[in-house]
Write a protein that holds these residues in place. Structure first.
Motif, PDB file in Angstrom:
ATOM      1  N   ARG A   1       0.886  -1.228  -0.203  1.00  0.00           N
ATOM      2  CA  ARG A   1       0.083  -0.091  -0.185  1.00  0.00           C
ATOM      3  C   ARG A   1       0.904   1.150  -0.045  1.00  0.00           C
ATOM      4  O   ARG A   1       2.159   1.023   0.474  1.00  0.00           O
ATOM      5  CB  ARG A   1      -1.036  -0.155   1.226  1.00  0.00           C
ATOM      6  CG  ARG A   1      -1.796  -1.132   1.386  1.00  0.00           C
ATOM      7  CD  ARG A   1      -2.784  -1.011   2.443  1.00  0.00           C
ATOM      8  NE  ARG A   1      -4.118  -2.082   2.418  1.00  0.00           N
ATOM      9  CZ  ARG A   1      -4.087  -3.059   2.512  1.00  0.00           C
ATOM     10  NH1 ARG A   1      -2.987  -3.609   3.218  1.00  0.00           N
ATOM     11  NH2 ARG A   1      -4.954  -3.837   2.572  1.00  0.00           N
ATOM     12  N   SER A   2       0.338   2.308  -0.389  1.00  0.00           N
ATOM     13  CA  SER A   2       1.253   3.867  -0.286  1.00  0.00           C
ATOM     14  C   SER A   2       1.622   4.064   1.032  1.00  0.00           C
ATOM     15  O   SER A   2       0.719   3.347   1.935  1.00  0.00           O
ATOM     16  CB  SER A   2       0.342   4.610  -1.147  1.00  0.00           C
ATOM     17  OG  SER A   2      -0.753   5.122  -0.230  1.00  0.00           O
TER      18      SER A   2
ATOM     19  N   HIS B   1       4.219  14.351  -0.211  1.00  0.00           N
ATOM     20  CA  HIS B   1       4.031  13.563  -1.271  1.00  0.00           C
ATOM     21  C   HIS B   1       2.549  13.764  -1.669  1.00  0.00           C
ATOM     22  O   HIS B   1       1.491  12.733  -1.310  1.00  0.00           O
ATOM     23  CB  HIS B   1       4.136  11.984  -1.180  1.00  0.00           C
ATOM     24  CG  HIS B   1       5.724  11.739  -0.887  1.00  0.00           C
ATOM     25  ND1 HIS B   1       6.374  12.040   0.297  1.00  0.00           N
ATOM     26  CD2 HIS B   1       6.536  11.126  -1.705  1.00  0.00           C
ATOM     27  CE1 HIS B   1       7.730  11.592  -0.004  1.00  0.00           C
ATOM     28  NE2 HIS B   1       7.754  11.066  -1.164  1.00  0.00           N
TER      29      HIS B   1
ATOM     30  N   GLU C   1       0.830  13.738  -4.170  1.00  0.00           N
ATOM     31  CA  GLU C   1       0.166  13.058  -5.108  1.00  0.00           C
ATOM     32  C   GLU C   1      -0.369  11.588  -4.674  1.00  0.00           C
ATOM     33  O   GLU C   1      -1.268  11.065  -5.286  1.00  0.00           O
ATOM     34  CB  GLU C   1       1.447  12.543  -6.429  1.00  0.00           C
ATOM     35  CG  GLU C   1       2.361  11.371  -5.809  1.00  0.00           C
ATOM     36  CD  GLU C   1       3.495  12.315  -5.058  1.00  0.00           C
ATOM     37  OE1 GLU C   1       4.386  11.725  -4.569  1.00  0.00           O
ATOM     38  OE2 GLU C   1       3.428  13.406  -4.687  1.00  0.00           O
ATOM     39  N   GLU C   2       0.017  11.305  -3.564  1.00  0.00           N
ATOM     40  CA  GLU C   2      -0.667   9.946  -2.815  1.00  0.00           C
ATOM     41  C   GLU C   2      -2.233  10.028  -2.499  1.00  0.00           C
ATOM     42  O   GLU C   2      -2.794   9.288  -2.154  1.00  0.00           O
ATOM     43  CB  GLU C   2       0.124   9.621  -1.672  1.00  0.00           C
ATOM     44  CG  GLU C   2       1.510   8.950  -2.250  1.00  0.00           C
ATOM     45  CD  GLU C   2       2.313   8.555  -0.949  1.00  0.00           C
ATOM     46  OE1 GLU C   2       1.733   8.064  -0.040  1.00  0.00           O
ATOM     47  OE2 GLU C   2       3.688   8.182  -1.073  1.00  0.00           O
TER      48      GLU C   2
ATOM     49  N   SER D   1      -4.190  10.967  -4.333  1.00  0.00           N
ATOM     50  CA  SER D   1      -4.871  10.541  -5.685  1.00  0.00           C
ATOM     51  C   SER D   1      -4.979   9.209  -6.010  1.00  0.00           C
ATOM     52  O   SER D   1      -5.388   8.730  -7.047  1.00  0.00           O
ATOM     53  CB  SER D   1      -4.669  11.739  -6.887  1.00  0.00           C
ATOM     54  OG  SER D   1      -4.678  12.948  -6.631  1.00  0.00           O
ATOM     55  N   ILE D   2      -3.931   8.477  -5.439  1.00  0.00           N
ATOM     56  CA  ILE D   2      -3.928   6.722  -5.649  1.00  0.00           C
ATOM     57  C   ILE D   2      -4.945   6.169  -5.164  1.00  0.00           C
ATOM     58  O   ILE D   2      -5.299   6.108  -3.819  1.00  0.00           O
ATOM     59  CB  ILE D   2      -2.577   6.467  -4.701  1.00  0.00           C
ATOM     60  CG1 ILE D   2      -1.277   7.188  -5.289  1.00  0.00           C
ATOM     61  CG2 ILE D   2      -2.215   5.089  -5.127  1.00  0.00           C
ATOM     62  CD1 ILE D   2       0.033   6.813  -4.777  1.00  0.00           C
TER      63      ILE D   2
ATOM     64  N   GLU E   1      -6.615   2.631  -4.324  1.00  0.00           N
ATOM     65  CA  GLU E   1      -5.992   1.209  -4.354  1.00  0.00           C
ATOM     66  C   GLU E   1      -7.113   0.402  -3.809  1.00  0.00           C
ATOM     67  O   GLU E   1      -8.198   0.701  -3.096  1.00  0.00           O
ATOM     68  CB  GLU E   1      -5.230   1.227  -2.941  1.00  0.00           C
ATOM     69  CG  GLU E   1      -3.804   2.021  -3.178  1.00  0.00           C
ATOM     70  CD  GLU E   1      -2.896   1.892  -2.061  1.00  0.00           C
ATOM     71  OE1 GLU E   1      -3.159   1.307  -1.084  1.00  0.00           O
ATOM     72  OE2 GLU E   1      -1.869   2.666  -2.050  1.00  0.00           O
TER      73      GLU E   1
ATOM     74  N   TYR F   1     -10.282   5.687  -2.566  1.00  0.00           N
ATOM     75  CA  TYR F   1      -9.066   6.735  -2.500  1.00  0.00           C
ATOM     76  C   TYR F   1      -8.690   6.784  -0.883  1.00  0.00           C
ATOM     77  O   TYR F   1      -9.566   6.465   0.062  1.00  0.00           O
ATOM     78  CB  TYR F   1      -9.853   7.952  -2.852  1.00  0.00           C
ATOM     79  CG  TYR F   1      -9.795   8.125  -4.448  1.00  0.00           C
ATOM     80  CD1 TYR F   1      -8.809   8.532  -5.102  1.00  0.00           C
ATOM     81  CD2 TYR F   1     -11.163   7.944  -5.114  1.00  0.00           C
ATOM     82  CE1 TYR F   1      -8.887   8.928  -6.556  1.00  0.00           C
ATOM     83  CE2 TYR F   1     -11.304   8.408  -6.399  1.00  0.00           C
ATOM     84  CZ  TYR F   1     -10.035   8.550  -7.152  1.00  0.00           C
ATOM     85  OH  TYR F   1     -10.109   8.848  -8.541  1.00  0.00           O
TER      86      TYR F   1
ATOM     87  N   CYS G   1      -7.533  16.070  -4.091  1.00  0.00           N
ATOM     88  CA  CYS G   1      -7.901  14.995  -4.895  1.00  0.00           C
ATOM     89  C   CYS G   1      -9.449  15.403  -5.098  1.00  0.00           C
ATOM     90  O   CYS G   1     -10.328  14.348  -4.029  1.00  0.00           O
ATOM     91  CB  CYS G   1      -7.693  13.858  -4.457  1.00  0.00           C
ATOM     92  SG  CYS G   1      -8.378  12.397  -5.732  1.00  0.00           S
TER      93      CYS G   1
ATOM     94  N   SER H   1     -11.963  12.204  -5.276  1.00  0.00           N
ATOM     95  CA  SER H   1     -12.206  11.405  -4.048  1.00  0.00           C
ATOM     96  C   SER H   1     -13.390  11.603  -3.453  1.00  0.00           C
ATOM     97  O   SER H   1     -13.688  10.795  -2.462  1.00  0.00           O
ATOM     98  CB  SER H   1     -11.109  11.465  -3.224  1.00  0.00           C
ATOM     99  OG  SER H   1     -10.605  12.611  -2.434  1.00  0.00           O
TER     100      SER H   1
END
Length: 258
Positions: free
Chosen positions: A139-140, A176, A178-179, A181-182, A184, A188, A213, A216
């Motif tokens: 996972r992130s 970070h 950008e995480e 918007s990840i 999984e 979100y 994001c 999300s």
């Protein structure tokens, strides 16, 4: 007595009938692991299976093809990792993996993880054997800081297991962004954060996640926030305000016809 199917994980892979023994008897490899001779004999459990690991290792070196035998979706590697009375030694797992690498799967890893007697070095070996990252994908870092397990395959957690560190989450969102918007597993980070009951997500982090994001802020996010009895009531109010703001911003102005 309980049957073998009641003790193992539920089958995830289909049975490969082409590899099944044509004589209705299990190969010597499995018999040495302590399993009954007759395939139809499924009345065994963790207490009745008594493996002879030294004999297993010797037999496997002389009869490597038996490592590819499959019964009801389980390879000898899976069967070995399921045994609790005398946990499979590292040397046997190494030999099984190197003899038939295709036997290792997400199912294999889950069987090993659910066996409380699996040696830690065996777990490390299985993770290392996952060359394609099919079951060791992580996972992130953002989600891990929220308290979720490191590996995506680890799904056996409950609310009390998830202990977030919101201060570190704040720092991670700065370093970070950008995480946020990840996605999984179709989820979100915002929805994950809103699901947590053990130390619910602070209002400012919800706002940051949405600002980073906007997409999300979906139905799942509203559902998770509504079902979470521990969450700050102001969170839902904030979500509705931001949702309306996003909708207004994205609304296309109506143009009058000439």
């Amino acid at each position: 007595m309980s049957t073998a199917s009641e003790n193992k994980m539920s089958k995830k892979n289909p049975v490969n009938q082409s590899l099944k023994n044509q004589y209705n008897t299990r190969p010597i490899l499995l018999q040495l692991m302590g399993f009954p001779l007759d395939i139809s004999d499924n009345v065994y459990n963790q207490d009745t299976v008594k493996p002879k690991w030294e004999s297993v290792l010797c037999h496997l070196k002389e009869n490597p093809t038996e490592a590819s035998y499959v019964e009801d979706g389980y390879y000898p590697l899976d069967e070995a990792l399921w045994i609790q009375t005398d946990p499979v030694p590292l040397q046997v797992v190494v030999r099984l993996l190197r003899t038939f690498p295709k036997a290792v799967s997400a199912q294999t890893y889950q069987i090993a993880k659910h066996n409380p007697y699996t040696l830690p070095e065996v777990i490390r070996l299985l993770r290392g054997s996952d060359i394609g990252a099919t079951f060791t994908c992580e996972r992130s870092k953002l989600i891990q800081l929220m308290g979720f397990p490191k590996l995506k395959i680890d799904q056996d957690y409950i609310q009390n297991d998830v202990v977030p560190d919101w201060e570190k989450v704040r720092s991670r969102l700065v370093s970070h962004p950008e995480e946020a918007s990840i996605m999984e597993e179709q989820c979100y980070p915002l929805a994950d954060a809103l699901w947590i009951q053990n130390n619910p997500v602070p209002l400012d982090i919800v706002q940051t996640l949405i600002s980073l994001c906007p997409e999300s802020l979906n139905d799942e996010a509203f559902v998770n926030a509504s079902e979470n009895e521990k969450i700050d009531p102001n969170v839902l109010s904030l979500m509705f305000r931001l949702d309306q703001s996003i909708l207004n911003k994205n609304r296309v102005p109506h143009q009058k016809s000439a």
